[in-house]
Scaffold this motif. Structure first.
Motif, PDB file in Angstrom:
ATOM      1  N   ARG A  24       0.833  -1.201   0.000  1.00  0.00           N
ATOM      2  CA  ARG A  24       0.000   0.000   0.000  1.00  0.00           C
ATOM      3  C   ARG A  24       0.868   1.252   0.000  1.00  0.00           C
ATOM      4  NH1 ARG A  24      -4.488   0.177   4.165  1.00  0.00           N
ATOM      5  NH2 ARG A  24      -5.099   1.935   2.882  1.00  0.00           N
ATOM      6  N   LEU A  25       1.998   1.212   0.702  1.00  0.00           N
ATOM      7  CA  LEU A  25       2.907   2.358   0.718  1.00  0.00           C
ATOM      8  C   LEU A  25       3.419   2.633  -0.692  1.00  0.00           C
ATOM      9  CD1 LEU A  25       4.518   4.530   2.203  1.00  0.00           C
ATOM     10  CD2 LEU A  25       6.269   2.804   2.653  1.00  0.00           C
ATOM     11  N   ASP A  26       3.795   1.576  -1.413  1.00  0.00           N
ATOM     12  CA  ASP A  26       4.279   1.743  -2.782  1.00  0.00           C
ATOM     13  C   ASP A  26       3.188   2.337  -3.674  1.00  0.00           C
ATOM     14  OD1 ASP A  26       6.323   1.311  -4.886  1.00  0.00           O
ATOM     15  OD2 ASP A  26       4.798  -0.073  -5.672  1.00  0.00           O
ATOM     16  N   GLN A  27       1.937   1.870  -3.524  1.00  0.00           N
ATOM     17  CA  GLN A  27       0.833   2.406  -4.317  1.00  0.00           C
ATOM     18  C   GLN A  27       0.626   3.887  -4.018  1.00  0.00           C
ATOM     19  OE1 GLN A  27      -2.368  -0.131  -3.078  1.00  0.00           O
ATOM     20  NE2 GLN A  27      -2.162  -1.478  -4.843  1.00  0.00           N
ATOM     21  N   THR A  28       0.688   4.258  -2.757  1.00  0.00           N
ATOM     22  CA  THR A  28       0.468   5.652  -2.373  1.00  0.00           C
ATOM     23  C   THR A  28       1.590   6.535  -2.902  1.00  0.00           C
ATOM     24  OG1 THR A  28      -0.754   4.978  -0.405  1.00  0.00           O
ATOM     25  CG2 THR A  28       0.107   7.224  -0.429  1.00  0.00           C
ATOM     26  N   LEU A  29       2.826   6.082  -2.778  1.00  0.00           N
ATOM     27  CA  LEU A  29       3.949   6.885  -3.280  1.00  0.00           C
ATOM     28  C   LEU A  29       3.913   6.995  -4.806  1.00  0.00           C
ATOM     29  CD1 LEU A  29       6.780   5.712  -0.879  1.00  0.00           C
ATOM     30  CD2 LEU A  29       5.483   7.854  -0.812  1.00  0.00           C
ATOM     31  N   THR A  30       3.456   5.939  -5.486  1.00  0.00           N
ATOM     32  CA  THR A  30       3.289   6.011  -6.939  1.00  0.00           C
ATOM     33  C   THR A  30       2.234   7.055  -7.285  1.00  0.00           C
ATOM     34  OG1 THR A  30       3.967   3.714  -7.236  1.00  0.00           O
ATOM     35  CG2 THR A  30       2.643   4.700  -9.005  1.00  0.00           C
ATOM     36  N   ALA A  31       1.143   7.083  -6.503  1.00  0.00           N
ATOM     37  CA  ALA A  31       0.087   8.080  -6.742  1.00  0.00           C
ATOM     38  C   ALA A  31       0.626   9.494  -6.532  1.00  0.00           C
ATOM     39  CB  ALA A  31      -1.111   7.822  -5.826  1.00  0.00           C
ATOM     40  N   VAL A  32       1.463   9.685  -5.501  1.00  0.00           N
ATOM     41  CA  VAL A  32       2.054  11.011  -5.261  1.00  0.00           C
ATOM     42  C   VAL A  32       2.922  11.418  -6.454  1.00  0.00           C
ATOM     43  CG1 VAL A  32       3.643  12.344  -3.815  1.00  0.00           C
ATOM     44  CG2 VAL A  32       1.971  10.836  -2.739  1.00  0.00           C
ATOM     45  N   SER A  33       3.729  10.493  -6.953  1.00  0.00           N
ATOM     46  CA  SER A  33       4.586  10.790  -8.113  1.00  0.00           C
ATOM     47  C   SER A  33       3.755  11.125  -9.345  1.00  0.00           C
ATOM     48  CB  SER A  33       5.493   9.594  -8.428  1.00  0.00           C
ATOM     49  OG  SER A  33       6.367   9.344  -7.366  1.00  0.00           O
ATOM     50  N   ASP A  34       2.719  10.316  -9.601  1.00  0.00           N
ATOM     51  CA  ASP A  34       1.856  10.575 -10.759  1.00  0.00           C
ATOM     52  C   ASP A  34       1.180  11.933 -10.636  1.00  0.00           C
ATOM     53  OD1 ASP A  34       2.539   8.074 -11.697  1.00  0.00           O
ATOM     54  OD2 ASP A  34       0.632   7.122 -11.139  1.00  0.00           O
ATOM     55  N   THR A  35       0.724  12.250  -9.436  1.00  0.00           N
ATOM     56  CA  THR A  35       0.057  13.533  -9.212  1.00  0.00           C
ATOM     57  C   THR A  35       1.035  14.687  -9.425  1.00  0.00           C
ATOM     58  OG1 THR A  35      -1.425  12.465  -7.639  1.00  0.00           O
ATOM     59  CG2 THR A  35      -1.327  14.860  -7.561  1.00  0.00           C
ATOM     60  N   GLY A  36       2.249  14.522  -8.969  1.00  0.00           N
ATOM     61  CA  GLY A  36       3.273  15.554  -9.179  1.00  0.00           C
ATOM     62  C   GLY A  36       3.516  15.800 -10.661  1.00  0.00           C
ATOM     63  N   ARG A  37       3.550  14.726 -11.430  1.00  0.00           N
ATOM     64  CA  ARG A  37       3.728  14.879 -12.881  1.00  0.00           C
ATOM     65  C   ARG A  37       2.563  15.651 -13.499  1.00  0.00           C
ATOM     66  NH1 ARG A  37       5.326   9.601 -12.049  1.00  0.00           N
ATOM     67  NH2 ARG A  37       7.566   9.335 -12.162  1.00  0.00           N
ATOM     68  N   ARG A  38       1.338  15.346 -13.029  1.00  0.00           N
ATOM     69  CA  ARG A  38       0.169  16.078 -13.542  1.00  0.00           C
ATOM     70  C   ARG A  38       0.249  17.556 -13.155  1.00  0.00           C
ATOM     71  NH1 ARG A  38      -2.429  11.647 -11.408  1.00  0.00           N
ATOM     72  NH2 ARG A  38      -2.820  10.061 -12.963  1.00  0.00           N
TER      73      ARG A  38
END
Length: 189
Positions: A24-38
């Motif tokens: 779940r931590l990896d999924q959340t950090l991936t979401a943070v990275s994706d959001t940063g790119r957006r």
């Protein structure tokens, strides 16, 4: 862009509690990275709008970007029901961008001020206008009227007014908050 940064903060806060759950931590950090790119993409888009000499191609968000925005908000912990009716007119121009910004700001406010509240996003495309309604039911944390500066909503009102549309935002009698916009689209009549 404010929406993306808010979502990143919410996602990062959630990550603090997931250190015992690596998946779940990896999924959340991936979401943070994706959001940063957006957020970077949106910032570039904003800079292009502010510099009229930069490029001449149309730079309005596609219909798919609304769904992406809704999905991102869901990942940040906000239950969102999304309904889109009609087909966008081919030449909506500024109306499409303003509709996107209305949804974006309303979802940002929902995350900030009614986190966890059931949220409804309805976008209707008609021949001459786009209507948007985003509402929360007041069931989440910090539910009620947004306590922010109000600049985001005031900015939306100005954008909608410039296009000759109607904008309203306020609390609902049954609780929660609702933002509505009617934005003229297509060729002026």
């Amino acid at each position: 862009m404010t929406h993306h940064v808010t979502a990143m903060v919410v996602q990062a806060e959630a990550a603090r509690y997931l250190t015992a759950s690596p998946d779940r931590l990896d999924q959340t950090l991936t979401a943070v990275s994706d959001t940063g790119r957006r957020a970077i993409t949106d910032l570039r888009h904003l800079l292009d709008l502010l510099n009229p000499d930069h490029g001449t191609e149309a730079r309005t968000p596609s219909v798919g970007r609304l769904l992406t925005l809704v999905e991102q908000t869901r990942r940040a912990g906000q239950p969102v029901e999304f309904t889109e009716e009609g087909t966008p007119a081919e030449s909506t121009g500024s109306a499409d961008l303003v509709a996107y910004r209305v949804v974006q700001e309303a979802l940002t406010n929902a995350l900030k001020y009614a986190h966890g509240s059931r949220t409804s996003v309805q976008v209707r495309h008609a021949e001459k206008e786009i209507t948007v309604e985003v509402s929360t039911d007041g069931s989440g944390s910090r539910a009620g009227s947004p306590g922010g500066s109000g600049r985001g909503l005031a900015g939306l009102r100005e954008r909608v007014d410039v296009l000759g549309g109607d904008f309203s935002a306020g609390t609902q009698t049954a609780g929660g908050f609702v933002v509505r916009a009617r934005i003229p689209a297509g060729s002026p009549s």
